[in-house]
Design a protein around this motif. Sequence first.
Motif, PDB file in Angstrom:
ATOM      1  N   ASP A 102       0.858  -1.298   0.098  1.00  0.00           N
ATOM      2  CA  ASP A 102      -0.143  -0.059   0.003  1.00  0.00           C
ATOM      3  C   ASP A 102       0.803   1.229   0.103  1.00  0.00           C
ATOM      4  O   ASP A 102       1.168   1.887   0.989  1.00  0.00           O
ATOM      5  CB  ASP A 102      -0.986   0.124   1.456  1.00  0.00           C
ATOM      6  N   PRO A 106       4.307   3.296   2.940  1.00  0.00           N
ATOM      7  CA  PRO A 106       5.521   3.422   1.895  1.00  0.00           C
ATOM      8  C   PRO A 106       6.773   2.744   2.282  1.00  0.00           C
ATOM      9  O   PRO A 106       7.209   1.986   1.439  1.00  0.00           O
ATOM     10  CB  PRO A 106       5.946   4.883   2.128  1.00  0.00           C
ATOM     11  N   GLU A 148       0.759   4.230  -0.761  1.00  0.00           N
ATOM     12  CA  GLU A 148       0.528   5.648  -0.113  1.00  0.00           C
ATOM     13  C   GLU A 148       0.331   5.516   1.144  1.00  0.00           C
ATOM     14  O   GLU A 148       0.972   6.440   1.908  1.00  0.00           O
ATOM     15  CB  GLU A 148      -0.925   5.714  -0.695  1.00  0.00           C
ATOM     16  N   ASN A 149      -0.317   4.397   1.876  1.00  0.00           N
ATOM     17  CA  ASN A 149      -0.385   4.583   3.413  1.00  0.00           C
ATOM     18  C   ASN A 149       0.935   4.082   4.329  1.00  0.00           C
ATOM     19  O   ASN A 149       1.136   4.121   5.125  1.00  0.00           O
ATOM     20  CB  ASN A 149      -1.498   4.059   3.756  1.00  0.00           C
TER      21      ASN A 149
END
Length: 331
Positions: free
Chosen positions: A233, A238, A235-236
């Motif tokens: 994920d 990294p 985005e959340n």
Amino acid sequence: PRRIFSGIQPTGMIHLGNYLGAIVQWKKLQDDNEDVILELADLHSITLPQDPKTLSKNILEMTATLLACGINPDKVLLFQQSMVSTHSEISWLLGCICTMARLNHLPTFKEKSASLKDIPLGLYIYPVLQAADILAYKATHVPVGEDQFQHIQLTQDLAKMFNNRYGYCFPIPHAIVTDNDTSRLKSLRQPLKKMSKSDPDPKSRICLLDKPEDIAMKLKKAVTDFISEVTYDPENRPGVSNLLSIHSFLSNKTIDEICRESQGLNTGQYKTSVADAIIAHIQPIQKEYYSLLSDEKYLFQVLRNGAETAYEISHATLKEMKQKLGLEVLL
Ligand code: TYM
């Protein structure tokens, strides 16, 4: 027909960002029998202060590294930038059509000059020299990591400006980046920043020549987050996602496969598998590197041969540019 051009600064050790973002792509293009030209961008390196002895050593070491990664000097043209004088000359010609306003906007300059009291002119015009590198060979494609995007855009602009003002000379070169995250590998310590040679914290990057125990240590200290499962994920999450990208690439498994295999592991345990995958991949490269480095004469010969051919090609471009600019007296 495509002509591929790319370069790397012979400064410091290559890290996984350079390797996955650039060198792996170069090798693939070479193996696909594309027309590939690669440069050790030493004139770019000296835009920041370098210790002369170290730089000179780094040039041979970078040559050995590229060959160890599978770059074959019989198949690609590999040379050292400063051995080919045309780059500097073309850079001047392009510098005369490039505006200062255009260079002010480039983020690399802003970043690097931020910490300097006195900013060298070379650092400012660095992207013009890079455009000269690419245009000297009339390259059509430039495989790079995402951080080089804006430099390629500037190259496109300068090529168009030159063509418009003085008559067609250059094809417009396009950046090639991988479509996965390896074109923007992140720092292990600050996963929102890119993995970089100039980060003062060596634990932020894995270098191709790192010892297995250092790789294991750096992975252990890699920043992830408070969730223990291994999921992708970017985005959340990294940090873990960056590890998954590296792992996936080096093990030839998809990210989904790795996530499935890692069910039940917490991120701490998972880091050991990433370290193992990295070590398994780079150990043969290291072995080859040390064996190549024992023959410095051969490495130098590779660069000298490359420079001769590079000069021939780039000199023809310089001559054409000079004619178009009116720098050649017509009798
Ligand atoms: P350099 O030496 O900083 O980096 C070499 C290549 O590695 C890529 N790279 C990365 N890719 C993915 N993730 C990262 N974290 C990462 N860090 C670096 C870079 O994008 C680059 O492709 N100005 C260039 C050298 C150059 C050049 C050229 C490149 C000189 N002339 C002409 C292309 C065409 C540079 O400093 O790269």
